[in-house]
Design an enzyme around this catalytic site. Structure first.
Site, mmCIF file in Angstrom:
data_model
loop_
_atom_site.group_PDB
_atom_site.id
_atom_site.type_symbol
_atom_site.label_atom_id
_atom_site.label_comp_id
_atom_site.label_asym_id
_atom_site.label_seq_id
_atom_site.Cartn_x
_atom_site.Cartn_y
_atom_site.Cartn_z
ATOM 1 N N LYS A 178 2.111 11.320 -3.083
ATOM 2 C CA LYS A 178 1.772 10.427 -4.341
ATOM 3 C C LYS A 178 0.382 11.941 -5.082
ATOM 4 C CE LYS A 178 -2.135 6.852 -3.531
ATOM 5 N NZ LYS A 178 -2.253 5.848 -2.391
ATOM 6 N N ASP A 206 -13.380 5.368 1.875
ATOM 7 C CA ASP A 206 -11.794 5.323 2.404
ATOM 8 C C ASP A 206 -11.389 6.702 2.366
ATOM 9 O OD1 ASP A 206 -8.815 5.395 2.108
ATOM 10 O OD2 ASP A 206 -8.506 4.156 1.032
ATOM 11 N N ASP A 258 1.115 -1.036 0.058
ATOM 12 C CA ASP A 258 -0.761 0.102 -0.032
ATOM 13 C C ASP A 258 1.058 1.303 0.050
ATOM 14 O OD1 ASP A 258 -1.715 2.292 0.629
ATOM 15 O OD2 ASP A 258 -2.130 1.268 2.653
HETATM 16 MG MG MG Z 1 -4.729 5.086 1.507
#
Ligand code: MG
Ligand code: ADP
Length: 581
Positions: free
Chosen positions: A76, A183, A14
């Site tokens: 990211k 999420d 992840d």
């Molecule tokens: Mg995440």
């Protein structure tokens, strides 16, 4: 260390905006791996020191207060985007450090690889890496490239909600359920609706915001702290304090910092509008999936920010049911990636993952319109194609622009790449070029164009080109597609009407020159008048599609006699040539 065995394990990673985790299937069980300090979560931070040394994770974060411009966090948010286009301003400047988002991400991945190598006592080089479902082609390709740069063979790019659903549903393979995965992490928000049945995990729809997460709340809270302390904001110390206070307030009612105290209600006042921004995405995902909230079996919470009581309350209200918190919100995605890695390595039972593409893919057609080949929310892998022809006579090649987006006009969508397809020149409509799009399981697009006359193929894999795409926000694109749907529709009708008018006008002119003497003066006058009307509408900046369509129709009607005469004359000529008349 032992040499790598032929049946080497595959890591599940992840690669988070805030935190990154790595796992592997060991003796049939997915486990997450800890570093030498016993931590299973690595902050996604990289520090490039003056002396050229690079530190990653907690070690890098330690440097942040002293070297804020050398400590990279939340990279990211930048991956697969061109500088300055993400709408998010970091506190550092990557250019100053001479690195790009891919290199920074590769440092994090290299670190995770070494954590795994150490824990497993063998070198590992294969991995499954997760990305937000909303990551477009360019962002997925950039992530894959980061993995390769870190010395990993990236076996699969997996969407995070699919990973979360795998972690949730691995022991429910025989059940039939519809679930939503909500999420909310540090930097991104994702909402997906999935269907699980007979071991098949299918993403029905996905939506989200790649610029929405706990970071935003930290900044808002840091602002409040600076205000309360009557000090200038922008101090990285306040940001760090804000995050600590925010986490503290998930369990406690009040927190203190220096001379001030902050209550949970203070935080919730800031969090309300921030959370409200997730609402429209949830509704959109439900509507795209054609699922009512009441049809959902579970709403699964993942991402560190869902530890906030207010988030749980908000989700409960929005979906009308208590959310499912069976998954560890920090670890569910890594666990899912690990399960997928185990399946690929053959150490876990096979399940089928069906992901969807977040944006439509297509090409530009004549007149600047978007022609969709693979629509949004199509299950991947997917393959589709269409046949195209030349719009102009004597063309000897066709430029195919590959587009991604939801807008009707080509120019409003993103160009992923272009290919030039050569073919033998001929009259209009004589070329036959087949264009095939295939989206692989990683969501990366392969384009094949074939000139069917010569059977010559031109191919393009989008991954390289896509990274340089002028990439704005995916979610903004979708929002705009709704906002501009009406305008777009008018533009499309206009363009179609314009193409028709531009085809008709020269034909009418030619017919008048050829046959002007065969029709009455009034008739000729009538035709000219209608042609003038069409010309005026074409020149007018108003783009009145309806009026143009009507005027073109009238012109078409007015030239009926001409058309019949033209046909008669052609017939006569042909018969005369053959000596019949
Ligand atoms: Mg995440
Ligand atoms: P990402 O997927 O972006 O890497 P994570 O899922 O690891 O993010 O979540 C990180 C975010 O969760 C951060 O903004 C962090 O502050 C927040 N977070 C972690 N624990 C808590 C908590 N107990 N209460 C509120 N927020 C939390």
């Amino acid at each position: 260390m032992k040499p790598e065995s032929p049946h080497s394990p595959i890591l599940g990673i992840d690669l988070g905006t805030t935190n990154s985790l790595v796992g592997v299937v060991d003796s049939g069980f997915p486990i997450l791996l800890a570093d030498e300090n016993g931590s299973r979560s690595t902050p996604s931070a990289v520090c490039y020191a003056d002396d050229g040394s690079v530190s990653v994770g907690a070690a890098a974060l330690c440097q942040r207060a002293h070297h804020p411009r050398r400590t990279i966090t939340s990279v990211k948010r930048l991956i697969g985007r061109r500088g300055g286009e993400s709408g998010w301003q970091p506190h550092y400047n990557l250019q100053e450090l001479g690195v790009g988002p891919i290199e920074v991400s590769a440092e994090i991945l290299r670190h995770l690889k070494s954590v795994a190598g150490r824990a497993l006592e063998q070198p590992v080089s294969r991995a499954v890496i997760t990305v937000p479902a909303f990551f477009n082609d360019a962002q997925r390709a950039a992530t894959k490239k980061a993995g390769e740069l870190a010395g990993l063979t990236v076996e699969r790019i997996l969407s995070e909600p699919t990973a979360a659903a795998l972690a949730y549903g691995l022991d429910k393979l025989d059940e039939h359920q519809k679930v939503a995965v909500y999420d909310l992490g540090g930097g991104t928000f994702d909402i997906s609706v999935l269907e699980m049945r007979d071991g098949v995990f299918q993403v029905l729809a996905t939506a989200g915001d790649t610029q929405l997460g706990g970071d935003d709340l930290d900044r808002a809270l840091a602002h409040l702290i600076a205000q309360k302390l009557h000090q200038p904001e922008g101090d990285i110390r306040f940001l760090e304090a804000a995050e600590a206070i925010k986490k503290h307030l998930s369990a406690e009612e009040t927190a203190t910092f220096e001379s001030i105290s902050i209550d949970r209600s203070d935080l919730e006042k800031l969090a309300r509008p921030w959370l409200d921004r997730t609402r429209q995405h949830c509704l959109r995902a439900l509507s795209d999936a054609k699922v009512k909230a009441s049809d959902l079996d579970e709403v699964i919470l993942v991402g560190g920010s869902t530890r906030m009581p207010l988030v749980r309350q908000f989700v409960a209200e929005l979906f009308g049911k208590e959310p499912n918190t069976s998954q560890n919100p920090d670890e569910a995605i890594a666990l899912g990636a690990t399960i997928q890695a185990g399946i690929l390595a053959g150490s876990l039972r096979q399940v089928l993952l069906l992901d969807v593409t977040p944006l439509s893919l297509g090409i530009e057609t004549f007149g600047g319109l978007m022609n969709i080949i693979i629509p949004r929310n199509t299950t991947i892998p997917a393959k589709a194609g269409e046949m195209f022809t030349n719009a102009v006579a004597n063309q000897d090649s066709m430029l195919i622009r590959i587009l991604q987006g939801e807008r009707e006009l080509a120019k409003d969508n993103w160009e992923l790449g272009r290919i030039e397809v050569p073919f033998p020149a001929g009259p209009k409509g004589s070329a036959r070029v087949g264009v095939q799009f295939s989206l692989d399981a990683d969501g990366i697009l392969h384009v094949l164009a074939r000139d069917t006359a010569t059977n010559t193929d031109t191919t393009l894999e989008i991954r390289g080109t896509a990274i340089d795409v002028a990439d704005e926000r995916v979610e903004q694109m979708i929002a705009e597609s709704v906002e501009f749907a009406f305008d777009d529709m008018n533009e499309r009708v206009w363009t179609e009407a314009k193409l028709k008018a531009e085809e008709l006008l020269p034909a009418v002119e030619a017919a008048l020159t050829q046959l002007g003497d065969a029709i009455t003066a009034e008739e000729a006058q009538n035709v000219r008048q209608h042609a003038d009307e069409v010309r005026q509408l074409l020149d007018s900046p108003e783009h009145d599609a309806k009026a143009l369509k009507t005027a073109t129709q009238h012109l078409d009607d007015a030239t009926q006699t001409l058309a019949v005469l033209l046909l008669d004359r052609a017939m006569e000529e042909s018969l005369a040539r053959r000596g019949i008349l």
